[in-house]
Design a protein around this motif. Structure first.
Motif, PDB file in Angstrom:
ATOM      1  N   LYS A 142       0.826  -1.211   0.000  1.00  0.00           N
ATOM      2  CA  LYS A 142       0.000   0.000   0.000  1.00  0.00           C
ATOM      3  C   LYS A 142       0.858   1.258   0.000  1.00  0.00           C
ATOM      4  O   LYS A 142       0.685   2.157  -0.827  1.00  0.00           O
ATOM      5  CB  LYS A 142      -0.921   0.031   1.242  1.00  0.00           C
ATOM      6  N   THR A 143       1.780   1.312   0.958  1.00  0.00           N
ATOM      7  CA  THR A 143       2.627   2.496   1.071  1.00  0.00           C
ATOM      8  C   THR A 143       3.460   2.672  -0.192  1.00  0.00           C
ATOM      9  O   THR A 143       3.621   3.794  -0.695  1.00  0.00           O
ATOM     10  CB  THR A 143       3.533   2.373   2.310  1.00  0.00           C
ATOM     11  N   THR A 144       3.976   1.570  -0.704  1.00  0.00           N
ATOM     12  CA  THR A 144       4.772   1.642  -1.921  1.00  0.00           C
ATOM     13  C   THR A 144       3.950   2.253  -3.056  1.00  0.00           C
ATOM     14  O   THR A 144       4.416   3.150  -3.766  1.00  0.00           O
ATOM     15  CB  THR A 144       5.252   0.230  -2.320  1.00  0.00           C
ATOM     16  N   MET A 197      -2.662  10.156   1.809  1.00  0.00           N
ATOM     17  CA  MET A 197      -2.652   9.986   3.264  1.00  0.00           C
ATOM     18  C   MET A 197      -2.279   8.551   3.597  1.00  0.00           C
ATOM     19  O   MET A 197      -2.986   7.625   3.200  1.00  0.00           O
ATOM     20  CB  MET A 197      -4.032  10.299   3.841  1.00  0.00           C
ATOM     21  N   ASP A 198      -1.197   8.368   4.334  1.00  0.00           N
ATOM     22  CA  ASP A 198      -0.749   7.021   4.675  1.00  0.00           C
ATOM     23  C   ASP A 198      -1.066   6.737   6.140  1.00  0.00           C
ATOM     24  O   ASP A 198      -0.374   7.222   7.033  1.00  0.00           O
ATOM     25  CB  ASP A 198       0.757   6.888   4.415  1.00  0.00           C
ATOM     26  N   GLU A 199      -2.092   5.974   6.378  1.00  0.00           N
ATOM     27  CA  GLU A 199      -2.566   5.657   7.728  1.00  0.00           C
ATOM     28  C   GLU A 199      -2.530   6.886   8.639  1.00  0.00           C
ATOM     29  O   GLU A 199      -1.934   6.849   9.720  1.00  0.00           O
ATOM     30  CB  GLU A 199      -1.713   4.537   8.337  1.00  0.00           C
ATOM     31  N   PRO A 200      -3.189   7.963   8.231  1.00  0.00           N
ATOM     32  CA  PRO A 200      -3.030   9.211   8.970  1.00  0.00           C
ATOM     33  C   PRO A 200      -3.592   9.142  10.386  1.00  0.00           C
ATOM     34  O   PRO A 200      -3.147   9.875  11.256  1.00  0.00           O
ATOM     35  CB  PRO A 200      -3.815  10.222   8.134  1.00  0.00           C
TER      36      PRO A 200
HETATM   37 MG   LIG Z   1       2.497   1.165   4.912  1.00  0.00          MG
END
Ligand SMILES: [Mg+2]
Ligand SMILES: Nc1ncnc2c1ncn2[C@@H]1O[C@H](COP(=O)(O)OP(=O)(O)OP(=O)(O)O)[C@@H](O)[C@H]1O
Lengths: 375, 198
Positions: A40-42, A159-162
């Motif tokens: 996901k983050t990638t 937004m990454d797991e904000p």
């Molecule tokens: Mg991640």
């Protein structure tokens, strides 16, 4: 707006993203979800080029991202991270003003941006602008983190797991705020989470990933109803069982009680007028003693209705009915096979208790599992 | 008495000039080390090696290049002061939390903007502490200046030894100790203040 085309990413031997194709529309709220390490983050960081793909291309507004200057590209894309990342050496105002200053906005302009953004989250300028991040609570810090990403009104926000590190109550209110802001400012938001509840609540579209691939891309209700893979059901199932283990669910738990009912002696014109005023395309028709009689749709009236006649002539009794104490599972199965998109829920005395729709189901599920849902 | 004040003044002047030069060079080298890790490893190894050379030997070597006088002393102090400054700058910059580095990059700051707006401000307490260590050390090393013809309090102490005049030795030594204590105290206070702000 954002378009991934055959994107692949490797770290050494490990393939982290496998030939990923993804289209994100303008104004869409897309939530990436999936087990830890699924990429996901990638995926997210490829949009602002914090990570470059090994092969494949990413288009932003039709332009190949890799052909643009990375630093300038990033200034046009808002970015919010889980660890918040406010700079401790800068005040709230300075933090929010970073990108406007990078883009050389005049001072009056960025100051008025800071003011109006703080107003957006009910944090008065006078009270907060000159505080340092360490003087704020976690929830307030992440509010500022979100505002900072919005400062130059970028069309895209990542937004990454904000809200991953926030307590549940703060998380709820921030989710609501972000959803409200998104609706108001019409941003395209790509949001990473591994909380299914959050995904169901926020997303227009959920993208479920596993081992570097997209398993399913669907609207929340569709995913609830039709998970494409057992891993998705497990992901949702885990939430369902952990939230409500010992309490059985009934049809009544999923229904909406505010429904339009008309007596069968109503006239066709009255009904049409009522439907158009309340913006619905069908009505529930009841007997004189208030027991359920049938339903009538606007098409039916338009095709066969004659002015001044009683509605009772046009009523259909094909809509599926169900007792309010029927178990939830049966109710959902009936709903899915129903042509009408909804079920009528009846009280024991056969009066109408409410209706079950796909929306009411999703909302009730969310409420049962994670508390009050935004309306 | 006026001889003492002149000596204190010269001593301080030599030390401050040396630390000023060393801070500039050391901070730049520290930044380069942070940007280019292999260079950092080499530079810190080099600076550590310099420290292992006995100060007298180092000064003697420098004397061959710069001859007798204050310049040699300053050059020696600059080399000695490099290690704490380079190392602390490097450590400070490297310990900026990675999420802050990512946030600044993700917002579209260039490498220099990240350095000046985020990384250096956050590392200031650490860098300052390196300068403090260098300065306090230099105050005592500068006493050696007398052996290579530099000014400072070393001269008074040396004359005291030659004349076996205990009072004279103390006249030179006490100000060195007092200055070291004073600088250490004041700069530690400043360092605390800086790190609270960050
Ligand atoms: Mg991640
Ligand atoms: N710099 C890196 N070097 C090597 N492997 C990496 C690197 N960054 C990520 N990975 C690997 O790539 C995979 C995908 O990572 P990614 O951060 O995209 O996962 P994620 O879906 O965001 O997971 P999480 O929910 O834990 O944040 C993981 O298996 C991770 O270990």
């Amino acid at each position: 707006m954002i378009h991934f085309q055959n994107v692949t990413k490797r770290y050494g031997e490990k393939i982290v993203l496998k030939n990923l194709n993804l289209e994100i529309r303008k104004g869409e709220f897309v939530v990436l979800i999936g087990p830890s390490g699924c990429g996901k983050t990638t995926t997210l960081k490829m949009i602002n080029r914090l990570i470059e793909p090994d092969s494949g291309r990413i288009f932003i507004n039709g332009e190949d991202a890799s052909k643009q200057n990375a630093v300038e590209l990033r200034r046009k894309i808002g970015y919010v991270i889980q660890q918040i990342g406010l700079f401790p050496n800068m005040t709230v105002e300075q933090n929010i003003a970073i990108v406007p200053k990078l883009l050389k906005y005049p001072k009056e302009e960025w100051q008025s941006i800071v003011r109006s953004l703080l107003k957006l989250v009910d944090m008065p300028y006078e009270d907060y602008a000159h505080k340092y991040p360490s003087e704020l609570s976690g929830g307030q810090q992440q509010r500022i983190g979100v505002l900072r990403a919005l400062a130059v009104s970028p069309p895209i926000v990542l937004m990454d797991e904000p809200f991953g590190a926030l307590d549940p109550i703060t998380r709820d209110s921030l989710q609501e705020e972000v959803r409200r802001i998104q609706k108001k400012l019409k941003k395209t938001i790509v949001f990473v989470t591994h909380d299914m509840g959050e995904a169901l609540r926020m997303a227009d579209t959920i993208v479920f990933m596993n081992e570097g691939r997209i398993v399913q891309k669907a609207a929340p209700e569709e995913m609830l109803r039709n998970p494409a893979d057992s891993i998705i059901s497990t992901f949702m199932g885990r939430h369902i069982t952990s939230g409500r283990q010992s309490v059985p669910l009934y049809a009544e738990d999923f229904m909406r009680t505010k429904v339009l009912k008309v007596p069968k002696t109503s006239k066709t014109l009255e009904c049409i007028e009522l439907m158009s005023r309340r913006d619905v395309n069908s009505l529930i028709v009841i007997e004189d003693d208030e027991t359920y009689f049938g339903t009538v749709t606007i098409e039916e009236i338009k095709q066969h209705g004659k002015a001044g006649r009683n509605i009772s002539e046009l009523v259909s009794n094909e809509t599926i009915t169900i007792g309010r104490k029927e178990d939830a599972r049966t109710a959902l199965d009936r709903l899915l096979e129903s042509a009408a998109n909804y079920l009528i829920v009846l009280n024991d005395d056969l009066t109408v208790a409410g209706i079950v729709t796909r929306t009411s189901t999703a909302k009730a599920l969310g409420e049962a599992l994670w508390g009050e849902m935004p309306a | 008495m006026s001889e003492l004040f002149v000596a204190i003044f010269q001593h301080l002047l030599i030390v401050t000039v040396a630390i000023g030069i060393s801070s500039i060079i050391g901070i730049i080298l520290g930044i380069l080390s942070y940007w280019v890790r292999p260079l950092g490893t080499f530079l810190i190894w080099f600076a550590e090696m310099l420290q292992t050379i006995p100060s007298l030997a180092l000064l003697a070597l420098l004397m061959i290049i710069f001859g007798l006088g204050n310049i040699t002393m300053i050059a020696g102090l600059v080399l000695y002061a490099l290690l704490p400054i380079v190392r602390n700058t490097y450590t400070g910059l490297s310990s900026v939390p990675s999420h802050l580095r990512e946030a600044s990059k993700g917002m579209g700051m260039s490498r220099l903007q990240r350095l000046f707006q985020v990384e250096i401000p956050i590392s200031i307490p650490m860098i300052f502490s390196g300068v403090k260590i260098a300065l306090v050390n230099s105050l005592s090393i500068a006493v050696m200046g007398v052996l290579i013809g530099a000014d400072g309090l070393g001269y008074i102490i040396y004359r005291g030894i030659q004349q076996q005049n205990f009072a004279r030795i103390l006249t030179g030594a006490v100000p060195v100790v007092l200055m070291a204590i004073l600088f250490d105290y004041v700069m530690t206070k400043i360092e605390r203040f800086l790190s609270i702000k960050c």
